[in-house]
Design an enzyme around this catalytic site. Structure first.
Site, PDB file in Angstrom:
ATOM      1  CG  HIS A  25       2.875  -3.792   3.411  1.00 41.99           C
ATOM      2  ND1 HIS A  25       2.321  -2.744   2.732  1.00 41.99           N
ATOM      3  CD2 HIS A  25       3.880  -4.261   2.624  1.00 41.99           C
ATOM      4  CE1 HIS A  25       2.969  -2.577   1.577  1.00 41.99           C
ATOM      5  NE2 HIS A  25       3.917  -3.498   1.497  1.00 41.99           N
TER       6      HIS A  25
ATOM      7  CG  ASP B 247       0.157  -0.158   2.345  1.00 40.54           C
ATOM      8  OD1 ASP B 247       0.212  -0.659   1.215  1.00 40.54           O
ATOM      9  OD2 ASP B 247       0.841  -0.565   3.299  1.00 40.54           O
TER      10      ASP B 247
END
Length: 333
Positions: free
Chosen positions: A186, A158
């Site tokens: 996440h 990410d």
């Protein structure tokens, strides 16, 4: 030097296929660190692992001393220096997130217990398999003799996605962007934060907000793009991110091993105990960290505005709910 023992679980899968070569050729632990690679997967794919072992042999890599394929935890977790837990039960069509949590709570409880029993107490454990944060928390709780700080989960993918979106927008290299932050889970509630990020434009370092001059994009589409990137890849490729996930794992583990560059911080999911950002204790939450001597520390003193605070709370709330669900499953198991 002495070889280090590195375990990759889910070793017959897509991510591992990209990851194993990078590790074995020295991209992660350095060009002079010999390795023993341990590959764990489930019994039905052991023949696939045999093929992967052949391929690793056929790469003729000077650092690779031994490859051990196995479906047994007592073999896989023995004397490990590092465990990269990629394997997990994937989400299938029609599955709720809580079904996924239930299936994975069992796996990571068992693997945590195996770490506790067989691995070195100094082992570093990186959890990739989703839901990564909660799986990591369960593994850590199931391995009480290994320090909580030795467990982390992957939010580097990410982080890299956020860096790359900023770089693309400004027409600079991803290397010119630093100190983006991924806060929280996440999942699609994560908060990609560029309030403190810097970008090198024509030799001058400026804040990302100042460089981009488009607050509505930074607070809108940019965040959504990073949050939903995994789903976008699946939609296009009909398979989940593998090459980019493997690259992010390499970045994450290399930083644990060698430390973060001066003046830079990275994002990883770590235990929230003792943080100064108002995130509840006993969660596995992604924070900005710096790493030195294989030990991470929170980046302290970053100002948090109201916009950020709201997003950080939202992802914490999801993590609390996931943790409660997982703990329920484990206590009833």
């Amino acid at each position: 030097g002495e070889p280090i023992r590195v375990l990759v679980t889910g070793a017959a899968g897509q991510i591992a296929y990209s990851l194993l070569y990078s590790i074995a050729k020295g991209d992660v632990f350095g060009k002079d660190q010999p390795l023993v690679l341990v590959l764990l997967d489930i019994t039905p794919v052991m023949t696939v692992l045999d093929g992967i072992v052949m391929e690793l042999q056929d790469c003729a890599l000077p650092l690779l001393r031994e490859v051990i394929p196995t479906d047994k935890e007592e073999v896989a977790f023995k004397d490990l220096d590092i465990a990269i837990l990629v394997g997990s039960m994937p989400r299938k069509e029609g599955m709720e997130r809580k079904d996924l949590l239930q299936a994975n709570a069992k796996i990571f409880k068992s693997q945590g217990a195996a770490l506790d029993k067989y691995a070195k107490k100094t082992v570093k454990v990186v959890v990739v398999g989703n839901p990564a944060n909660t799986n990591c928390l369960i593994a850590s709780k199931s391995a009480p003799s290994i320090p909580k700080g030795n467990f982390s989960c992957l939010t580097r993918l990410d982080h890299n996605r956020a860096k790359s979106q900023i770089a693309l927008k400004l027409g600079v290299s991803a290397n010119d962007v630093k100190n983006v932050i991924i806060w929280g889970n996440h999942s699609s509630t994560q908060y990609p934060d560029v309030t403190h990020a810097k970008v090198n434009v024509k030799g001058k370092e400026v804040g990302v907000y100042e460089a981009i001059k488009d607050d509505s994009w930074l607070k809108g589409d940019f965040i959504l793009t990073v949050q939903q990137r995994g789903a976008a890849v699946i939609k296009a490729r009909k398979l989940s991110s593998a090459m980019s996930a493997a690259k992010a794992i390499c970045d994450h583990v290399r930083d644990i091993w060698f430390g973060t560059p001066a003046g830079e911080f990275v994002s990883m999911g770590v235990i929230s105990d003792g943080n100064s950002y108002g995130v509840p204790e006993d969660l596995l939450y992604s924070f900005p960290v710096v790493i030195k001597d294989k030990t991470w520390k929170f980046v302290e003193g970053l100002s948090i505005n109201d916009f950020s605070r709201e997003k950080m709370n939202l992802t914490a709330k999801e993590l609390i709910e996931e943790k409660e669900t997982a703990v329920q499953f484990l206590s009833s198991a």
